[in-house]
Design a protein around this motif. Structure first.
Motif, PDB file in Angstrom:
ATOM      1  N   MET A 111       0.823  -1.214   0.000  1.00 48.82           N
ATOM      2  CA  MET A 111       0.000   0.000   0.000  1.00 48.82           C
ATOM      3  C   MET A 111       0.858   1.265   0.000  1.00 48.82           C
ATOM      4  O   MET A 111       0.468   2.284  -0.560  1.00 48.82           O
ATOM      5  N   GLN A 112       2.032   1.189   0.636  1.00 50.87           N
ATOM      6  CA  GLN A 112       2.957   2.332   0.574  1.00 50.87           C
ATOM      7  C   GLN A 112       3.456   2.496  -0.861  1.00 50.87           C
ATOM      8  O   GLN A 112       3.613   3.609  -1.352  1.00 50.87           O
ATOM      9  N   ALA A 113       3.665   1.362  -1.522  1.00 44.33           N
ATOM     10  CA  ALA A 113       4.140   1.408  -2.914  1.00 44.33           C
ATOM     11  C   ALA A 113       3.098   2.046  -3.828  1.00 44.33           C
ATOM     12  O   ALA A 113       3.444   2.832  -4.710  1.00 44.33           O
ATOM     13  N   HIS A 114       1.797   1.723  -3.613  1.00 45.37           N
ATOM     14  CA  HIS A 114       0.748   2.373  -4.418  1.00 45.37           C
ATOM     15  C   HIS A 114       0.862   3.901  -4.291  1.00 45.37           C
ATOM     16  O   HIS A 114       0.744   4.631  -5.266  1.00 45.37           O
ATOM     17  N   VAL A 115       1.094   4.365  -3.067  1.00 47.57           N
ATOM     18  CA  VAL A 115       1.210   5.820  -2.825  1.00 47.57           C
ATOM     19  C   VAL A 115       2.439   6.378  -3.549  1.00 47.57           C
ATOM     20  O   VAL A 115       2.365   7.387  -4.252  1.00 47.57           O
ATOM     21  N   LEU A 116       3.577   5.692  -3.418  1.00 48.94           N
ATOM     22  CA  LEU A 116       4.833   6.215  -3.987  1.00 48.94           C
ATOM     23  C   LEU A 116       4.909   6.055  -5.510  1.00 48.94           C
ATOM     24  O   LEU A 116       5.830   6.587  -6.136  1.00 48.94           O
ATOM     25  N   ALA A 117       3.923   5.369  -6.101  1.00 52.06           N
ATOM     26  CA  ALA A 117       3.845   5.335  -7.575  1.00 52.06           C
ATOM     27  C   ALA A 117       3.747   6.764  -8.111  1.00 52.06           C
ATOM     28  O   ALA A 117       4.099   7.033  -9.254  1.00 52.06           O
ATOM     29  N   ILE A 308      10.294   1.718  -7.188  1.00 56.48           N
ATOM     30  CA  ILE A 308      10.524   3.112  -6.773  1.00 56.48           C
ATOM     31  C   ILE A 308      10.576   3.198  -5.238  1.00 56.48           C
ATOM     32  O   ILE A 308      11.419   3.900  -4.665  1.00 56.48           O
ATOM     33  N   THR A 309       9.722   2.420  -4.575  1.00 59.11           N
ATOM     34  CA  THR A 309       9.749   2.390  -3.110  1.00 59.11           C
ATOM     35  C   THR A 309      11.066   1.767  -2.643  1.00 59.11           C
ATOM     36  O   THR A 309      11.695   2.247  -1.691  1.00 59.11           O
ATOM     37  N   GLY A 310      11.483   0.713  -3.342  1.00 53.85           N
ATOM     38  CA  GLY A 310      12.761   0.055  -3.033  1.00 53.85           C
ATOM     39  C   GLY A 310      13.924   1.021  -3.187  1.00 53.85           C
ATOM     40  O   GLY A 310      14.865   1.016  -2.382  1.00 53.85           O
ATOM     41  N   TYR A 311      13.851   1.867  -4.193  1.00 55.61           N
ATOM     42  CA  TYR A 311      14.915   2.853  -4.434  1.00 55.61           C
ATOM     43  C   TYR A 311      15.044   3.802  -3.229  1.00 55.61           C
ATOM     44  O   TYR A 311      16.148   4.030  -2.713  1.00 55.61           O
ATOM     45  N   TYR A 312      13.899   4.325  -2.756  1.00 54.50           N
ATOM     46  CA  TYR A 312      13.964   5.245  -1.602  1.00 54.50           C
ATOM     47  C   TYR A 312      14.412   4.519  -0.340  1.00 54.50           C
ATOM     48  O   TYR A 312      15.117   5.075   0.494  1.00 54.50           O
ATOM     49  N   LYS A 313      14.021   3.271  -0.212  1.00 56.16           N
ATOM     50  CA  LYS A 313      14.462   2.488   0.960  1.00 56.16           C
ATOM     51  C   LYS A 313      15.967   2.217   0.878  1.00 56.16           C
ATOM     52  O   LYS A 313      16.662   2.207   1.895  1.00 56.16           O
ATOM     53  N   PHE A 314      16.447   1.995  -0.332  1.00 57.56           N
ATOM     54  CA  PHE A 314      17.887   1.775  -0.534  1.00 57.56           C
ATOM     55  C   PHE A 314      18.651   3.022  -0.071  1.00 57.56           C
ATOM     56  O   PHE A 314      19.632   2.930   0.679  1.00 57.56           O
TER      57      PHE A 314
END
Ligand code: KG4
Ligand code: ZN
Length: 332
Positions: A111-117, A308-314
């Motif tokens: 659900m966080q990923a849907h937002v960060l799309a 994209i969420t993975g990128y910010y987490k990285f």
């Protein structure tokens, strides 16, 4: 340069994506048509289809992005929420890759990923922003203060908006998933039938009452005229869609009023709905909001949003150990 390979398998889409420095280079999505004849997603069949598709989908995502597996910096995957068997396929695959390549693993909340799309496009919202996430399983208003700081400020108490579309579509004799079909018929009709808007406190939503009132209304009308649905299908679809949209937009307006935030995003599969997109943008113009809607392929379930969420987490150094397990339900 940060290169992320991401995998999404939470429901009935097997997807893989490669993202380099926040730019999406590929987003391969294999949809599972096997569920159509059952009128909904069958969890066991979904898991099996993920197993069949995950290898070719990942390979295609890498080749489309012109990316060698050995050059990937981290593997991101959907850890929660979703169907547990479906999540397990993606999680095991991601963990095996991370182990074999000796690369870090990033667990992503769907659900966080849907937002960060909303951060994929070049024109993206500044923080803080509000996001109305509307999908087949969730309906939420999320306050997003940074890529890692998000708060759910309103959500559905029962059915999700997508479920409201799909369940009323079923009452109207339309096949699963009915949302896109209601959208199509609504364009040809007028919202002449009145279904009550539920009065729910705060920023929460409720959609189960709508389904029940449509059911009772149809039963009553069909007693007088058995062909009532066929004769009025377009107007019925327009009426149902209109009410779902007004429930969503009224709560969003309330959230804007309460928070004072005017960067407003849409996300999730239901944001494909043409009536909702139109009303969202029209309300934005009237109220002076800055509005954002991800490209269609990033609205429905996809691995680009995981990437994209993975990128910010990285960038934030948020990695997981190989002992991490997927979970069907997860709060934030
Ligand atoms: O986000 P999504 O692809 O999957 C979930 O995570 O649930 O959303 C799927 C939902 C389904 O309920 C489907 O009927 C709905 O999105 N949907 C639509 C439209 N396109 C997809 N609902 C209304 N109008 C549409 N055009
Ligand atoms: Zn989703």
């Amino acid at each position: 340069m940060v290169r992320i390979l991401a995998i999404e398998s939470s429901c009935d889409e097997t997807s893989a994506s490669v993202c380099v420095d926040g730019k999406i280079l590929s987003n391969v999505i294999a949809s599972q048509s096997i569920h159509e004849k059952y009128g909904g997603v069958v969890p066991e069949l979904a898991s099996r289809a993920h197993m069949q598709k995950i290898m070719p989908v990942v390979q295609e995502a890498l080749s489309t992005a012109n990316c060698e597996l050995s050059t990937v910096d981290a593997i991101a995957f959907t850890q929660a929420p979703g169907l547990i068997g479906a999540l397990l396929v993606g999680a095991c695959f991601a963990k095996s890759l991370a182990l074999a390549l000796n690369k870090p693993l990033i667990a992503v909340h769907h659900m966080q990923a849907h937002v960060l799309a909303n951060l994929i496009a070049d024109e993206r919202p500044g923080f803080p922003f509000l996001c109305l996430t509307v999908s087949g399983g969730h309906t939420q208003i999320v306050r997003c203060d940074s890529a890692s700081q998000m708060t759910v400020i309103g959500e559905t108490l029962d059915d999700a908006a997508g479920e409201a579309f799909d369940k009323t579509a079923k009452l109207l004799g339309l096949p699963y998933p009915g949302g896109p079909l209601i959208d199509k018929h609504a364009k040809l009709g007028k919202p002449v039938f009145e279904f009550a808007e539920p009065q729910i406190a705060g920023l929460n939503f409720s959609f189960s009452g709508l389904k029940t009132s449509v059911l009772y209304f149809l039963q009553k009308q069909q007693k007088a005229d058995p062909d009532f649905i066929t004769k009025n299908l377009d107007d019925l679809c327009a009426s149902v869609q209109d009410r779902i949209i007004s429930i969503l937009i009224h709560k969003l307006q309330k959230a804007v009023k309460e928070t004072g935030i005017k960067n407003i995003c849409l996300a999730g599969g239901v944001s494909a709905n043409s009536g909702l997109r139109q009303k969202f943008e029209e309300t934005g113009r009237q109220k002076n909001w800055k509005t954002f809607i991800p490209a269609f392929e990033y609205c429905t379930d996809n691995a680009a949003m995981i990437a994209i969420t993975g990128y910010y987490k990285f960038l934030a150094g948020e990695f997981e150990s190989l002992a991490v397990s997927p979970t069907a339900r997860a709060s934030w």
